[in-house]
Design an enzyme around this catalytic site. Structure first.
Site, PDB file in Angstrom:
ATOM      1  CE1 TYR A   1     -20.310  15.498 -28.391  1.00 30.57           C
ATOM      2  CE2 TYR A   1     -22.062  14.471 -27.360  1.00 30.57           C
ATOM      3  CZ  TYR A   1     -20.924  14.249 -27.827  1.00 30.57           C
ATOM      4  OH  TYR A   1     -20.499  13.135 -27.990  1.00 30.57           O
TER       5      TYR A   1
ATOM      6  CD  GLU B   1     -21.190  17.344 -32.040  1.00 31.84           C
ATOM      7  OE1 GLU B   1     -21.530  18.250 -31.374  1.00 31.84           O
ATOM      8  OE2 GLU B   1     -21.270  16.321 -32.065  1.00 31.84           O
TER       9      GLU B   1
ATOM     10  CG  ASP C   1       5.109  18.483 -33.038  1.00 32.12           C
ATOM     11  OD1 ASP C   1       4.647  19.177 -31.956  1.00 32.12           O
ATOM     12  OD2 ASP C   1       4.847  17.456 -32.960  1.00 32.12           O
TER      13      ASP C   1
ATOM     14  CB  THR D   1       1.014  18.997 -26.667  1.00 26.96           C
ATOM     15  OG1 THR D   1       2.318  19.264 -26.283  1.00 26.96           O
ATOM     16  CG2 THR D   1       0.947  17.607 -27.227  1.00 26.96           C
TER      17      THR D   1
ATOM     18  CE  LYS E   1       4.668  16.436 -25.163  1.00 28.37           C
ATOM     19  NZ  LYS E   1       3.779  16.476 -26.018  1.00 28.37           N
TER      20      LYS E   1
ATOM     21  NE  ARG F   1      -2.316  13.392 -21.504  1.00 32.42           N
ATOM     22  CZ  ARG F   1      -0.927  13.190 -21.143  1.00 32.42           C
ATOM     23  NH1 ARG F   1      -0.563  13.578 -19.909  1.00 32.42           N
ATOM     24  NH2 ARG F   1      -0.030  12.923 -21.929  1.00 32.42           N
TER      25      ARG F   1
HETATM   26  N1  DSN Z   1       4.806  11.139 -25.324  1.00 32.44           N
HETATM   27  C1  DSN Z   1       5.436  12.444 -25.840  1.00 32.44           C
HETATM   28  C2  DSN Z   1       7.132  12.609 -25.082  1.00 32.44           C
HETATM   29  O1  DSN Z   1       7.078  11.874 -24.036  1.00 32.44           O
HETATM   30  O2  DSN Z   1       7.736  13.219 -25.742  1.00 32.44           O
HETATM   31  C3  DSN Z   1       5.497  12.722 -27.268  1.00 32.44           C
HETATM   32  O3  DSN Z   1       4.343  12.913 -27.603  1.00 32.44           O
END
Ligand code: DSN
Length: 414
Positions: free
Chosen positions: A46, A48, A195, A221, A224, A230
């Site tokens: 942990y 925090e 974003d 994120t 991707k 993730r």
């Molecule tokens: N779920 C993602 C996508 O497939 O683009 C976006 O958060």
């Protein structure tokens, strides 16, 4: 003691990933090193708070890991610590976006983002999402030709005067002009939040223009095109003119929004895996990887057009393609299901001005990050386009096509 039932399920998922051609535009296959960091004992701790300002003892090593991830994040996007700060604790993309709104807006203030049916994200102000419930939201779309219309976005911004303008998408296949967005945001005294989740890997590699010269805040994120675990990051611009206008210390406001505003302890194993993925993204081989993602997507688009598929905006500049099936006798849901039977994994997707429902829309979205991670190039991509054509137009038996899919997959082990 191992749970055999779970072990068996994980093995089945490994087999599924090995034996299918994954064209989900938002997914990727991480390296063994990223997996090892995720599966490490760092999950036991942990922490925090932030480096050197924690609430629990025993965080000496965790501090170093988090600072390493921050340093690597700035390096991967060629940023200087004196101009930009980065928070690597958001659990994922939605919490990251939520933290930005929480930091910069009061409930009821206005966000302007791309509408979900046009390729935006739920958290960009869609009505069923927290962003559409707690804030006033204005949504922009794309033109009939599939491209953003910056003139219209400007008009809307001038009329509605949002406090945050969000640029970024989940199903937009063209370059986003951050400079134009920034000019609009300046004109109406709004924050520009980018974003870049879908294109982060392309930005790191320099194959999509960077939002950093223009944005006040950038969220992403990490799982991707960036090919990490993730997770998510929020970059804040220490020089933000609009933050100065509102007399806000943007970095501290965002850090406080993430913790203690919205989250508890960071997932340290995830932070370490982010550091690992950013290390990988800073290597010359990653640039080649990102270039190949785009080459593969362009090849896929070209081949699909040759098979008479209608593509939104007629092609792509990035990692994804949206096929409009409206003129064919197959819906997005049916196409997704038929292709899955053949071992080709895609997602059904609305297309701009769709007449059908989001549960059974007119489109499918295809992306090339995963197949490129497996080493597939133009030759395999041309074959994949042919297989899609044979399933969706020629209506060949998908189980027969599946044999061909497995053969391709065997040549590109994960
Ligand atoms: N779920 C993602 C996508 O497939 O683009 C976006 O958060």
């Amino acid at each position: 003691m191992k749970d055999k039932i779970l072990e068996n399920l994980i093995e089945k998922e490994v087999k599924r990933q090995k034996e299918t051609i994954n064209l989900i535009a938002s997914e990727n296959f991480v390296s063994k090193d990223v997996l090892e960091a995720l599966g490490s004992v760092l999950t036991n701790k942990y922490s925090e708070g932030y480096p050197e300002k924690r609430y629990y003892a025993g965080n000496e090593i965790i501090d170093q890991i988090e600072m390493l991830a921050q340093e690597r994040a700035l390096k991967a996007f060629k940023l200087k610590a004196k101009n930009w700060s980065v928070n690597v604790q958001p659990y994922s993309g939605s919490p990251a976006n939520m933290a930005v709104y929480y930091a910069l807006l009061k409930p009821g203030e206005k966000i302007m983002g791309m509408g979900l049916p046009f390729g935006g994200h739920l958290t960009h102000g869609w009505k069923v999402n927290f962003s559409g419930r707690f804030y006033k939201t204005i949504q922009y779309g794309v033109q009939k030709n599939g491209y953003l219309d910056y003139g219209e976005i400007r008009k809307l911004a001038k009329k509605e005067r949002p406090k945050i303008i969000v640029a970024g998408a989940t199903a937009y296949s063209r370059i986003i002009d951050f400079k134009k967005f920034s000019a609009i945001a300046k004109e109406v005294n709004a924050y520009l939040m980018v974003d870049m989740a879908h294109i982060a890997g392309l930005v790191a590699a320099g194959v999509h223009p960077s939002p950093f010269p223009y944005a006040d805040v950038v969220t992403t994120t990490t799982h991707k095109t960036l090919r990490g675990p993730r997770g998510a990051m929020i970059f804040s611009n220490r020089e933000s003119r609009i933050a100065k206008h509102y007399k806000i210390d943007i970095t501290s406001a965002i850090d406080k929004a993430v913790f203690p505003g919205l989250q508890g302890g960071p997932h340290n194993n995830q932070t370490a895996a982010i550091a690992q993925c950013l290390f990988e993204a800073s290597q010359p081989s990653f640039k080649k990887y990102a270039e190949q993602i785009v080459k593969n997507a362009k090849t896929l688009a070209k081949k699909l057009r040759e098979y008479d598929f209608q593509l939104i905006s007629d092609g792509t500049d990035n990692h994804l393609i949206l096929i409009n099936l409206a003129d064919l006798d197959v819906s997005g849901r049916q196409a997704q299901s038929q292709l899955e039977k053949a071992g080709i994994v895609v997602n059904k997707n609305t297309v701009p001005y769709d007449n059908r429902s989001p549960f059974d829309p007119s489109g499918i979205r295809l992306g090339t990050p995963v197949i490129t991670s497996r080493g597939m190039k133009e030759k395999e991509v041309e074959k994949i386009a042919e297989l899609i054509y044979r399933v969706l137009i020629k209506k060949e038996n998908p189980t027969i096509i599946n044999r061909e899919v497995k053969k391709i997959c065997n040549k590109f082990p994960i």
